[in-house]
Design a protein around this motif. Structure first.
Motif, PDB file in Angstrom:
ATOM      1  N   HIS A 141       0.818  -1.211   0.000  1.00 24.93           N
ATOM      2  CA  HIS A 141       0.000   0.000   0.000  1.00 24.93           C
ATOM      3  C   HIS A 141       0.859   1.271   0.000  1.00 24.93           C
ATOM      4  O   HIS A 141       1.916   1.322   0.619  1.00 24.93           O
ATOM      5  N   VAL A 142       0.364   2.286  -0.685  1.00 30.18           N
ATOM      6  CA  VAL A 142       0.969   3.613  -0.655  1.00 30.18           C
ATOM      7  C   VAL A 142       0.296   4.398   0.470  1.00 30.18           C
ATOM      8  O   VAL A 142      -0.927   4.590   0.457  1.00 30.18           O
ATOM      9  N   LEU A 143       1.068   4.837   1.437  1.00 35.46           N
ATOM     10  CA  LEU A 143       0.519   5.486   2.627  1.00 35.46           C
ATOM     11  C   LEU A 143       1.205   6.820   2.863  1.00 35.46           C
ATOM     12  O   LEU A 143       2.433   6.919   2.800  1.00 35.46           O
ATOM     13  N   ASN A 144       0.411   7.839   3.164  1.00 35.04           N
ATOM     14  CA  ASN A 144       0.991   9.150   3.471  1.00 35.04           C
ATOM     15  C   ASN A 144       1.668   9.160   4.831  1.00 35.04           C
ATOM     16  O   ASN A 144       2.633   9.898   5.053  1.00 35.04           O
ATOM     17  N   LYS A 145       1.142   8.358   5.751  1.00 36.24           N
ATOM     18  CA  LYS A 145       1.726   8.257   7.094  1.00 36.24           C
ATOM     19  C   LYS A 145       2.052   6.788   7.371  1.00 36.24           C
ATOM     20  O   LYS A 145       1.311   6.090   8.062  1.00 36.24           O
ATOM     21  N   PRO A 146       3.155   6.315   6.808  1.00 34.77           N
ATOM     22  CA  PRO A 146       3.475   4.894   6.960  1.00 34.77           C
ATOM     23  C   PRO A 146       3.803   4.533   8.402  1.00 34.77           C
ATOM     24  O   PRO A 146       4.238   5.389   9.190  1.00 34.77           O
ATOM     25  N   GLU A 147       3.565   3.281   8.729  1.00 31.99           N
ATOM     26  CA  GLU A 147       3.871   2.788  10.061  1.00 31.99           C
ATOM     27  C   GLU A 147       5.162   1.977  10.041  1.00 31.99           C
ATOM     28  O   GLU A 147       5.526   1.402   9.022  1.00 31.99           O
ATOM     29  N   ILE A 148       5.827   1.952  11.179  1.00 31.67           N
ATOM     30  CA  ILE A 148       7.049   1.171  11.366  1.00 31.67           C
ATOM     31  C   ILE A 148       6.805   0.221  12.527  1.00 31.67           C
ATOM     32  O   ILE A 148       6.357   0.639  13.599  1.00 31.67           O
ATOM     33  N   LEU A 149       7.073  -1.033  12.302  1.00 23.91           N
ATOM     34  CA  LEU A 149       6.963  -2.046  13.352  1.00 23.91           C
ATOM     35  C   LEU A 149       8.371  -2.401  13.798  1.00 23.91           C
ATOM     36  O   LEU A 149       9.260  -2.601  12.975  1.00 23.91           O
ATOM     37  N   CYS A 150       8.586  -2.458  15.107  1.00 30.20           N
ATOM     38  CA  CYS A 150       9.904  -2.878  15.590  1.00 30.20           C
ATOM     39  C   CYS A 150       9.751  -3.789  16.795  1.00 30.20           C
ATOM     40  O   CYS A 150       8.754  -3.739  17.519  1.00 30.20           O
ATOM     41  N   SER A 151      10.740  -4.653  16.976  1.00 29.27           N
ATOM     42  CA  SER A 151      10.731  -5.577  18.109  1.00 29.27           C
ATOM     43  C   SER A 151      11.954  -5.298  18.971  1.00 29.27           C
ATOM     44  O   SER A 151      12.951  -4.743  18.495  1.00 29.27           O
ATOM     45  N   ASP A 152      11.894  -5.721  20.254  1.00 32.01           N
ATOM     46  CA  ASP A 152      13.012  -5.392  21.138  1.00 32.01           C
ATOM     47  C   ASP A 152      13.461  -6.581  21.982  1.00 32.01           C
ATOM     48  O   ASP A 152      12.863  -7.659  21.965  1.00 32.01           O
ATOM     49  N   SER A 153      14.535  -6.355  22.707  1.00 26.25           N
ATOM     50  CA  SER A 153      15.176  -7.420  23.475  1.00 26.25           C
ATOM     51  C   SER A 153      14.411  -7.775  24.740  1.00 26.25           C
ATOM     52  O   SER A 153      14.773  -8.737  25.428  1.00 26.25           O
ATOM     53  N   LYS A 154      13.343  -7.047  25.053  1.00 25.37           N
ATOM     54  CA  LYS A 154      12.494  -7.362  26.198  1.00 25.37           C
ATOM     55  C   LYS A 154      11.254  -8.161  25.790  1.00 25.37           C
ATOM     56  O   LYS A 154      10.367  -8.400  26.607  1.00 25.37           O
ATOM     57  N   GLY A 155      11.165  -8.535  24.515  1.00 25.07           N
ATOM     58  CA  GLY A 155      10.035  -9.326  24.043  1.00 25.07           C
ATOM     59  C   GLY A 155       8.853  -8.509  23.577  1.00 25.07           C
ATOM     60  O   GLY A 155       7.774  -9.060  23.325  1.00 25.07           O
ATOM     61  N   ASN A 156       9.038  -7.193  23.414  1.00 24.39           N
ATOM     62  CA  ASN A 156       7.936  -6.309  23.022  1.00 24.39           C
ATOM     63  C   ASN A 156       7.960  -6.006  21.531  1.00 24.39           C
ATOM     64  O   ASN A 156       9.019  -6.020  20.885  1.00 24.39           O
ATOM     65  N   ILE A 157       6.769  -5.688  21.011  1.00 27.44           N
ATOM     66  CA  ILE A 157       6.601  -5.244  19.624  1.00 27.44           C
ATOM     67  C   ILE A 157       5.980  -3.857  19.682  1.00 27.44           C
ATOM     68  O   ILE A 157       4.958  -3.658  20.346  1.00 27.44           O
TER      69      ILE A 157
END
Length: 354
Positions: A141-157
């Motif tokens: 999808h082409v999005l004007n406000k794209p989202e970023i997903l990230c994961s971390d060393s504490k098990g969170n997304i």
């Protein structure tokens, strides 16, 4: 069977340990890629004995000039990076995940062909938290406000949004140990997946809350890689320390569609950007491989063993076959790969039967 259809075009020894490579997907800069570094620096004069430092290296390849290092940016240690699939305001945008819970956003200045830091965001967590992986919501999808997903060393997304700034949207607690990977299902970005050191492969649907809607326990070790197929709806892939590449239909997550034992533990899996039928797999101590998924039984159709010490990074170039033909040797694809303790970056040409 020994496969010798992946041949080195260029190699480069990085100053710090190399762990990620990503090609720019946009014209006129499909000949550019970034290599990220991660280095533990011993501090003998302090009780706080180590620092995690990194470098972000911008390269180009050209038939006349070969491999050129265009820019070096000193940073915190980097664990993952991704170009946004679509240009934003006519700029190529790169997100970089690093230590000290940071996400940095760079834009490529087309006139100077240099990366410029636009924005930074710190995840709300303890100072020692590492951001381990990144994905953009723009696979289809082409999005004007794209989202970023990230994961971390504490098990969170964590779910972030890029607008005039970087804004936090949601956090999901998915795993008891490191969340090695998180990624969007590109066909409907309300659906996200994560994999962790607890061997769980989780599926979330943001419309129904923060608890996973499925908990897959098929992997026999930590889940380290994931990629949604941008051409085939419902198809995703995962990889694990258990050395298996798995294909999934997201509507039926109890059993994989297909599974292939690889020569080493998986770290990254990437669908090819042309037909989306081949996977490029970085297998740590087991080399870098190309897997054909377009048959009843998956099979390895290309292998590269120049990396002697932990191949973490690999990616497909977006250069079309006609452009690849201009470089020496047979092959319709160009890839890059990198390995950690031997600090080796390679750009290679891949020749596959048509």
């Amino acid at each position: 069977m020994e496969l010798n259809n992946v041949q080195t075009l260029y190699s480069f020894e990085t100053e710090y340990n190399a762990d990620s490579v990503e090609w720019c997907p946009h014209d006129p800069h499909k000949n550019l890629f970034v290599c990220a570094n991660y280095q533990l620096i011993e501090n003998e004069t302090s009780d706080n004995c180590t620092k995690r430092l990194g470098k972000l290296l911008l390269f180009s390849i050209e038939t006349e000039k070969g491999l050129q290092l265009l820019q070096t940016i000193n940073t915190l240690a980097i664990l993952d990076q991704k170009w946004c699939h679509r240009k934003i305001n006519d700029f190529s945008i790169l997100a970089v995940a690093s230590t000290e819970r940071k996400v940095d956003i760079y834009k490529l200045n087309e006139e100077t062909v240099q990366l410029e830091l636009m924005k930074s965001y710190k995840i709300n967590s303890t100072p020692e938290t590492l951001v381990l992986s990144l994905d953009w919501s723009t696979g289809i999808h082409v999005l004007n406000k794209p989202e970023i997903l990230c994961s971390d060393s504490k098990g969170n997304i964590h779910l972030l949004e890029l607008n005039d700034n970087v804004a936090w949207k949601e956090t999901f607690h998915g795993h008891e140990y490191e969340a090695w990977i998180a990624g969007f299902y590109y066909w409907d970005t309300n659906i996200i997946f994560s994999g962790g050191d607890d061997s769980l492969f989780l599926k979330f649907d943001r419309r129904v809350g923060k608890q996973p809607v499925s908990k897959n326990k098929s992997h026999e070790a930590g889940v380290t890689s994931f990629h949604s197929n941008p051409s085939k709806e419902y198809l995703v892939t995962s990889g694990s320390y258990d050395e298996n590449v798995r294909l999934w239909d997201i509507r039926k997550m109890k059993t994989e569609l297909n599974c292939l034992k690889m020569p080493g533990t998986l770290w990254r899996l990437k669908w090819d950007p042309f037909q989306n039928t081949k996977l490029l797999a970085a297998c740590m101590l087991g080399g870098v491989h190309i897997v054909n998924t377009n048959s009843d039984e998956m099979e390895i159709i290309g292998s590269y063993y120049e990396h002697k010490n932990i191949a973490y990074g690999s990616d497909w170039s977006y250069l079309e076959e006609k452009k690849c033909d201009e470089f020496e040797g047979l092959g319709q694809y160009i890839i890059s790969s990198c390995s950690f303790y031997d600090r080796l970056l390679c750009v290679s040409k891949v020749h596959l039967p048509s």
